[in-house]
Design a protein around this motif. Sequence first.
Motif, PDB file in Angstrom:
ATOM      1  N   ARG A  30       0.826  -1.210   0.000  1.00 22.67           N
ATOM      2  CA  ARG A  30       0.000   0.000   0.000  1.00 22.67           C
ATOM      3  C   ARG A  30       0.857   1.256   0.000  1.00 22.67           C
ATOM      4  O   ARG A  30       2.059   1.219   0.308  1.00 22.67           O
ATOM      5  N   THR A  31       0.226   2.376  -0.328  1.00 25.23           N
ATOM      6  CA  THR A  31       0.885   3.678  -0.330  1.00 25.23           C
ATOM      7  C   THR A  31       0.638   4.376   0.999  1.00 25.23           C
ATOM      8  O   THR A  31      -0.492   4.385   1.516  1.00 25.23           O
ATOM      9  N   VAL A  32       1.688   4.959   1.562  1.00 27.26           N
ATOM     10  CA  VAL A  32       1.580   5.694   2.821  1.00 27.26           C
ATOM     11  C   VAL A  32       2.261   7.050   2.652  1.00 27.26           C
ATOM     12  O   VAL A  32       3.070   7.246   1.745  1.00 27.26           O
ATOM     13  N   LEU A  33       1.907   7.974   3.522  1.00 25.99           N
ATOM     14  CA  LEU A  33       2.578   9.260   3.520  1.00 25.99           C
ATOM     15  C   LEU A  33       3.906   9.134   4.253  1.00 25.99           C
ATOM     16  O   LEU A  33       3.951   8.767   5.424  1.00 25.99           O
ATOM     17  N   ALA A  34       4.984   9.448   3.548  1.00 25.24           N
ATOM     18  CA  ALA A  34       6.316   9.387   4.156  1.00 25.24           C
ATOM     19  C   ALA A  34       6.678  10.697   4.833  1.00 25.24           C
ATOM     20  O   ALA A  34       7.564  10.738   5.685  1.00 25.24           O
ATOM     21  N   GLY A  35       6.017  11.767   4.447  1.00 24.38           N
ATOM     22  CA  GLY A  35       6.280  13.060   5.055  1.00 24.38           C
ATOM     23  C   GLY A  35       5.203  14.049   4.690  1.00 24.38           C
ATOM     24  O   GLY A  35       4.580  13.948   3.630  1.00 24.38           O
ATOM     25  N   ARG A  36       4.945  14.995   5.599  1.00 27.69           N
ATOM     26  CA  ARG A  36       3.957  16.036   5.332  1.00 27.69           C
ATOM     27  C   ARG A  36       4.299  17.284   6.128  1.00 27.69           C
ATOM     28  O   ARG A  36       4.800  17.211   7.251  1.00 27.69           O
ATOM     29  N   TYR A  37       4.051  18.415   5.514  1.00 32.22           N
ATOM     30  CA  TYR A  37       4.283  19.696   6.185  1.00 32.22           C
ATOM     31  C   TYR A  37       3.312  20.709   5.580  1.00 32.22           C
ATOM     32  O   TYR A  37       3.116  20.737   4.361  1.00 32.22           O
ATOM     33  N   CYS A  38       2.691  21.512   6.422  1.00 32.70           N
ATOM     34  CA  CYS A  38       1.767  22.511   5.900  1.00 32.70           C
ATOM     35  C   CYS A  38       1.744  23.737   6.797  1.00 32.70           C
ATOM     36  O   CYS A  38       2.118  23.682   7.974  1.00 32.70           O
ATOM     37  N   THR A  39       1.341  24.854   6.218  1.00 33.95           N
ATOM     38  CA  THR A  39       1.118  26.089   6.972  1.00 33.95           C
ATOM     39  C   THR A  39      -0.279  26.606   6.633  1.00 33.95           C
ATOM     40  O   THR A  39      -0.796  26.384   5.530  1.00 33.95           O
ATOM     41  N   SER A  40      -0.889  27.291   7.573  1.00 36.45           N
ATOM     42  CA  SER A  40      -2.250  27.802   7.414  1.00 36.45           C
ATOM     43  C   SER A  40      -2.347  28.729   6.203  1.00 36.45           C
ATOM     44  O   SER A  40      -1.413  29.486   5.912  1.00 36.45           O
ATOM     45  N   PRO A  41      -3.497  28.648   5.486  1.00 37.20           N
ATOM     46  CA  PRO A  41      -4.752  27.943   5.806  1.00 37.20           C
ATOM     47  C   PRO A  41      -4.937  26.621   5.079  1.00 37.20           C
ATOM     48  O   PRO A  41      -6.038  26.079   5.096  1.00 37.20           O
ATOM     49  N   ILE A  42      -3.914  26.080   4.398  1.00 34.91           N
ATOM     50  CA  ILE A  42      -4.102  24.823   3.683  1.00 34.91           C
ATOM     51  C   ILE A  42      -3.534  23.663   4.504  1.00 34.91           C
ATOM     52  O   ILE A  42      -2.524  23.811   5.184  1.00 34.91           O
ATOM     53  N   LYS A  43      -4.211  22.542   4.427  1.00 31.04           N
ATOM     54  CA  LYS A  43      -3.777  21.367   5.188  1.00 31.04           C
ATOM     55  C   LYS A  43      -4.439  20.123   4.606  1.00 31.04           C
ATOM     56  O   LYS A  43      -5.315  20.205   3.738  1.00 31.04           O
ATOM     57  N   ILE A  44      -4.011  18.955   5.080  1.00 27.62           N
ATOM     58  CA  ILE A  44      -4.640  17.698   4.710  1.00 27.62           C
ATOM     59  C   ILE A  44      -5.799  17.445   5.665  1.00 27.62           C
ATOM     60  O   ILE A  44      -5.619  17.355   6.879  1.00 27.62           O
ATOM     61  N   ALA A  45      -7.009  17.351   5.111  1.00 28.50           N
ATOM     62  CA  ALA A  45      -8.187  17.113   5.946  1.00 28.50           C
ATOM     63  C   ALA A  45      -8.273  15.655   6.366  1.00 28.50           C
ATOM     64  O   ALA A  45      -8.568  15.339   7.518  1.00 28.50           O
ATOM     65  N   LYS A  46      -8.013  14.734   5.414  1.00 30.21           N
ATOM     66  CA  LYS A  46      -8.043  13.306   5.736  1.00 30.21           C
ATOM     67  C   LYS A  46      -7.387  12.526   4.618  1.00 30.21           C
ATOM     68  O   LYS A  46      -7.218  13.030   3.498  1.00 30.21           O
ATOM     69  N   THR A  47      -7.028  11.294   4.919  1.00 32.22           N
ATOM     70  CA  THR A  47      -6.526  10.356   3.912  1.00 32.22           C
ATOM     71  C   THR A  47      -7.279   9.039   4.079  1.00 32.22           C
ATOM     72  O   THR A  47      -7.741   8.708   5.177  1.00 32.22           O
ATOM     73  N   PHE A  48      -7.417   8.296   2.985  1.00 33.30           N
ATOM     74  CA  PHE A  48      -8.026   6.966   3.092  1.00 33.30           C
ATOM     75  C   PHE A  48      -7.508   6.106   1.954  1.00 33.30           C
ATOM     76  O   PHE A  48      -7.263   6.587   0.839  1.00 33.30           O
ATOM     77  N   PRO A  49      -7.306   4.811   2.213  1.00 33.93           N
ATOM     78  CA  PRO A  49      -6.751   3.916   1.193  1.00 33.93           C
ATOM     79  C   PRO A  49      -7.806   3.520   0.166  1.00 33.93           C
ATOM     80  O   PRO A  49      -9.009   3.465   0.465  1.00 33.93           O
ATOM     81  N   GLU A  50      -7.339   3.233  -1.039  1.00 33.65           N
ATOM     82  CA  GLU A  50      -8.208   2.750  -2.098  1.00 33.65           C
ATOM     83  C   GLU A  50      -7.376   1.828  -2.982  1.00 33.65           C
ATOM     84  O   GLU A  50      -6.549   2.300  -3.767  1.00 33.65           O
ATOM     85  N   ASP A  51      -7.569   0.519  -2.825  1.00 40.13           N
ATOM     86  CA  ASP A  51      -6.702  -0.458  -3.477  1.00 40.13           C
ATOM     87  C   ASP A  51      -5.251  -0.179  -3.060  1.00 40.13           C
ATOM     88  O   ASP A  51      -4.959  -0.085  -1.879  1.00 40.13           O
TER      89      ASP A  51
END
Length: 289
Positions: A30-51
């Motif tokens: 499966r694919t996973v997030l190896a890294g993430r960084y954000c500053t306001s006002p944009i961000k990741i709301a959610k993640t979910f797997p699909e195949d």
Amino acid sequence: MPIASNTAIADRERYRTAVLDVSAAYRGDRTVLAGRYCTSPIKIAKTFPEDKSLCVMIMDASPGMLKGDRYEMQWAAEAGAQLCLTNQGFTKVHPCTPELGASMENRYRLAAGACIETMMKPIMLYKDASFTNRTVVELERGAVWMQGEALSPGRVLRGERFAYERLDNRISVYYEGELIHHQKQLVRPGRQLIAAPGAWETYSHLGTFLVFSDRVDTALLESVRAVLDRLPFSSDQLYAGAAMTYRHGLTVTAAASSSWIVQHMLKEVWNEVRQTLLHLQPSRIGSVG
């Protein structure tokens, strides 16, 4: 530590920059997030797997982009990783001053065999809005990148049909370091004949779908054209066509009479490309736009 130049300092004062930086890796099956960084006002709301893919929902926690707002987003997919990207709502751009607009830049880096599907909600430019949109894609061998984009003429029910000031929209695609595609779109409704033959004519919305990979071939083009031929719309509602690009790419462009028609067209084309090129079923993230 080097001292910032006067230009850099002026840019910080002139623009409000928000950053989103995401990297994905393929681990196990499966694919996973190896890294993430954000500053306001944009961000990741959610993640979910699909195949084998990971769907990422982006959130803009603001009423929309204002003058001087600048969004910078970077997406990196390691070998074999698969990302499917969307957002929660329209990209809304509020009125800007003539000399200071809003801007967004998306950069995609795909390692060998990686895949990124980008299916965002439509761009809507309010009255007197000015928006610069830049997309840069870097592909390695076997990688697949695709994007569906819808452009609204404004808040039509409020009488803002083509009332924005400026749209500057550009996309550059590189394959193993070579520039293989570049397109630019400059729309200035107050200075152009929007309704002229060869321009928008009687249509109001624009949709584009792009897919780039060394796996793209004429068989995919024919299957996409077959999808366009089957769409249940008259020529007054939708005018669409598909063509191969200079190298390793396919593009679909459509003019339509409503946002819903553009969304439906993009969704059907996306489903066909997913099935033909990636052997995947339709995504659960829903309609484009």
